[in-house]
Write a protein that holds these residues in place. Structure first.
Motif, short mmCIF file in Angstrom:
data_model
loop_
_atom_site.label_atom_id
_atom_site.label_comp_id
_atom_site.label_asym_id
_atom_site.label_seq_id
_atom_site.Cartn_x
_atom_site.Cartn_y
_atom_site.Cartn_z
N ASN A 96 94.23 -34.77 18.91
CA ASN A 96 94.51 -35.14 20.30
C ASN A 96 93.52 -36.17 20.82
N ALA A 97 92.96 -36.96 19.92
CA ALA A 97 91.98 -37.97 20.30
C ALA A 97 92.53 -38.87 21.41
N GLY A 98 91.68 -39.12 22.40
CA GLY A 98 92.07 -39.97 23.51
C GLY A 98 92.73 -39.23 24.66
N ASN A 99 92.96 -37.93 24.48
CA ASN A 99 93.66 -37.16 25.50
C ASN A 99 92.86 -35.98 26.03
N HIS A 100 91.55 -36.01 25.87
CA HIS A 100 90.72 -34.87 26.30
C HIS A 100 90.04 -35.08 27.65
N GLY A 101 89.89 -36.31 28.09
CA GLY A 101 89.12 -36.55 29.30
C GLY A 101 87.67 -36.14 29.09
N GLU A 102 87.10 -35.46 30.07
CA GLU A 102 85.69 -35.05 30.02
C GLU A 102 85.53 -33.63 29.46
N TYR A 103 86.47 -33.21 28.64
CA TYR A 103 86.45 -31.86 28.06
C TYR A 103 85.12 -31.58 27.34
N GLU A 104 84.62 -32.56 26.59
CA GLU A 104 83.39 -32.35 25.83
C GLU A 104 82.19 -32.22 26.77
N LYS A 105 82.13 -33.02 27.80
CA LYS A 105 81.02 -32.92 28.75
C LYS A 105 81.07 -31.58 29.49
N LEU A 106 82.28 -31.14 29.82
CA LEU A 106 82.44 -29.85 30.49
C LEU A 106 81.89 -28.73 29.61
N PHE A 107 82.18 -28.79 28.30
CA PHE A 107 81.68 -27.74 27.42
C PHE A 107 80.18 -27.86 27.19
N ALA A 108 79.65 -29.07 27.18
CA ALA A 108 78.20 -29.22 27.04
C ALA A 108 77.49 -28.55 28.21
N TYR A 109 77.99 -28.77 29.42
CA TYR A 109 77.42 -28.09 30.57
C TYR A 109 77.54 -26.57 30.43
N THR A 110 78.68 -26.11 29.95
CA THR A 110 78.90 -24.66 29.80
C THR A 110 77.85 -24.05 28.90
N SER A 111 77.59 -24.68 27.77
CA SER A 111 76.59 -24.18 26.82
C SER A 111 75.20 -24.20 27.43
N LEU A 112 74.86 -25.32 28.06
CA LEU A 112 73.52 -25.45 28.63
C LEU A 112 73.32 -24.49 29.80
N SER A 115 95.29 -32.08 30.08
CA SER A 115 96.18 -31.12 29.45
C SER A 115 96.02 -29.73 30.06
N PRO A 116 97.09 -29.07 30.48
CA PRO A 116 96.96 -27.68 30.94
C PRO A 116 96.35 -26.78 29.89
N PHE A 117 96.65 -27.02 28.62
CA PHE A 117 96.10 -26.21 27.53
C PHE A 117 94.58 -26.32 27.49
N PHE A 118 94.06 -27.54 27.43
CA PHE A 118 92.61 -27.71 27.35
C PHE A 118 91.93 -27.39 28.67
N LYS A 119 92.58 -27.71 29.78
CA LYS A 119 91.97 -27.40 31.08
C LYS A 119 91.78 -25.90 31.24
N GLY A 120 92.84 -25.13 30.94
CA GLY A 120 92.74 -23.68 31.09
C GLY A 120 91.74 -23.07 30.14
N ARG A 121 91.81 -23.47 28.87
CA ARG A 121 90.91 -22.89 27.87
C ARG A 121 89.46 -23.26 28.15
N VAL A 156 92.93 -24.39 38.89
CA VAL A 156 93.20 -24.39 37.45
C VAL A 156 94.39 -23.50 37.13
N LEU A 157 94.46 -22.33 37.77
CA LEU A 157 95.61 -21.45 37.54
C LEU A 157 96.91 -22.14 37.94
N ASP A 158 96.91 -22.81 39.07
CA ASP A 158 98.11 -23.52 39.51
C ASP A 158 98.49 -24.62 38.52
N TYR A 159 97.51 -25.31 37.98
CA TYR A 159 97.78 -26.39 37.02
C TYR A 159 98.38 -25.83 35.73
#
Length: 507
Positions: free
Chosen positions: A163-179, A212-218, A247-250
């Motif tokens: 899904n390259a090119g279709n994640h948006g800031e998903y990786e940055k969001l997860f980096a914050y989550t871990s930190l 993506s609703p899939f990646f946003k929700g997860r 997020v739930l609505d999305y």
């Protein structure tokens, strides 16, 4: 022999889970994202410690000069084993030198995402090993601020997958989550909101960039769960925007949005729909705001028809998520009559679904069942034949070039799961399936030169080894001060033995 890391699981099932394992429960969160490694601790034993040493030695034969994140993972796994060994004596200078080596390895990591995830793991590990956080944050060095600044270097849409090119800031969001999780464990959560930047607000602002609703929700499910665990969940709900509702609505509109997704193997529409829904339901449970489960409609009721539509390997992936969400919401009996029927169905698939058929859907599935059986007190349903089938599957995982180059991914899941039930040694003993070599030796021998072709998939092996090392800290250390406070806030009690908290090792 298949054994439980906590005898209370056999008697009580999921009621014996420590708070951390209820918040962050599945192999995906730990092996892929590095969240909450080292769950289900045991008292120190040499056989488990030797697995960490053997794995490091085997890896170094193929990757002679590990750098960045992989070096960090090997160093941290080693340090955990050394600190947990009975009679261990490491003086202040030794601890300071180890902390410096760990920080320097992450500073040398070229990918800012992995550097930040490693930083989160490091703070989390310090809390679990009772190490003094002043080794990382002091007058001369503030590694938390370094990692927060490193998040700014993570660019959108950098994930190189289907899904390259279709994640948006998903990786940055997860980096914050871990930190955020690591800093919360280390007692540094106020740094996230009291300086010149409110990093929690910035992380929540990234949500709208994930299309993506899939990646946003997860993805958001884990961010929300971590914010609840560290005590900053008010910002999800009470800072001018109700991010949980958004997020739930999305996710509810996924049919209308119809965002195209690709997976390594064919995936049913039901799988794409149930995954973000069930992870968001657990985030609702962790937040303590159960009313969101029925906001607008009954979100639990919509899971049952989706579950019925899943293929067997998809159920193997999703069963643990489903059971944890129901347990945490207190809806297990009401929704499915108890976990027994689902667990009985899932363990039957161990003999039906071939774990070597592909690296993703089949390859990851059996680790989920081992862990599901463990947390529900049903390890008696995992036969020796099933364990052997897992250990021998990698030689058959060669249907496509992607399967061959991705074997380290499911291997990390299996090493983590088998380690938790006392069977990690199966992956390190000579086996006929590999011509007399061990599964791990054979796996590493297939790597390209210095693991260049396998890339970030190898880093998941590092997460598995860190997890094994941290598990040696002892059964009485199954929780931390942060998770104890969280459990008290939400009214959860752990089924584990309470113990006085050891004093921190200081420099």
């Amino acid at each position: 022999m298949v054994t439980t890391p906590n005898p209370a699981l056999s008697r009580l099932g999921m009621a014996a889970l420590a708070p951390e394992s209820r918040v962050i429960s599945t192999p995906w969160s730990r092996m892929v994202r590095g969240l909450a490694l080292g769950q289900y601790p045991v008292d120190y034993n040499e056989s488990l410690a030797s697995v960490v040493g053997q794995a490091k030695d085997i890896l170094l034969r193929r990757i002679s000069r590990p750098q960045g994140y992989l070096l960090f993972a090997l160093l941290l796994a080693d340090l955990a084993v050394e600190l947990c060994r009975p009679g261990a004596r490491i003086d202040g200078d030794g601890l300071k030198a180890s902390a410096t080596r760990l920080m320097d390895a992450l500073r040398a990591e070229k990918n800012p995402y992995y550097a930040v995830v490693g930083g989160g793991i490091l703070f989390d590990a310090f809390a679990k090993l009772r190490l003094d956080v002043s080794l990382l944050v002091n007058a001369e060095c503030d590694f938390a601020e370094e990692m927060l600044a490193t998040v700014d270097r993570i660019q959108p849409d950098q994930i190189k997958d289907e899904n390259a090119g279709n994640h948006g800031e998903y990786e940055k969001l997860f980096a914050y989550t871990s930190l955020f999780l690591g800093m919360g464990q280390a007692g540094l959560e106020r740094k996230l909101i009291e300086g010149r930047r409110n990093y929690v607000r910035e992380a929540l602002g990234l949500i709208q960039t994930v299309p993506s609703p899939f990646f946003k929700g997860r993805g958001c499910s884990m961010l929300f769960s971590v914010l609840s665990a560290i005590g900053l969940d008010g910002m999800i709900f009470d800072d001018g925007t109700d991010f949980m509702k958004e997020v739930l609505d999305y996710v509810d509109r996924d049919d209308e949005i119809s965002f195209p997704l690709r997976f390594p193997q064919p995936i049913s529409p039901a799988y794409v729909k149930i995954y973000p829904r069930v992870t968001m339901l657990n985030a609702i449970a962790v937040s303590g705001r159960a009313s969101y489960a029925t906001m607008g409609h009954d979100r639990l009721a919509e899971l049952k028809p989706l579950w019925a539509e899943l293929e067997p390997p998809e159920k193997m992936h999703q069963g643990l998520y489903y059971l944890i969400a129901l347990h945490n919401l207190g809806k297990m009996s009401q929704e499915i009559g108890g976990e027994g029927a689902i667990v009985d169905e899932l363990v039957q698939y161990l003999d039906v679904v071939d774990p070597g058929a592909n690296f993703f859907l089949n390859g990851l599935s059996h680790a989920y069942i081992v862990e599901t059986a463990m947390v529900t007190g049903r390890l008696d349903a995992i036969s020796g034949r099933a364990i052997d089938r897992i250990a021998d599957c990698f030689v058959r995982m060669d249907a496509t070039p992607l399967d061959r180059v991705s074997r380290a991914y499911p291997f990390a899941y299996d090493l983590n799961a088998l380690g938790e039930v006392g069977e990690a040694g199966k992956l390190f003993e000579p086996r006929a399936a590999y011509g007399g070599a061990s599964a791990f030796s054979w796996l590493v021998e297939q790597f390209s030169s210095d693991g260049q072709g396998e890339g970030s998939r190898i880093l998941m092996l590092g997460n598995a080894l860190i997890g094994l090392g941290l598990r040696l800290r002892g059964v009485k250390n199954d929780s931390t001060a942060m998770f104890d406070r969280f459990a008290e806030r939400v009214g959860w009690t752990s089924g584990s033995v309470e113990a006085d908290r050891p004093v921190a090792r200081t420099a």
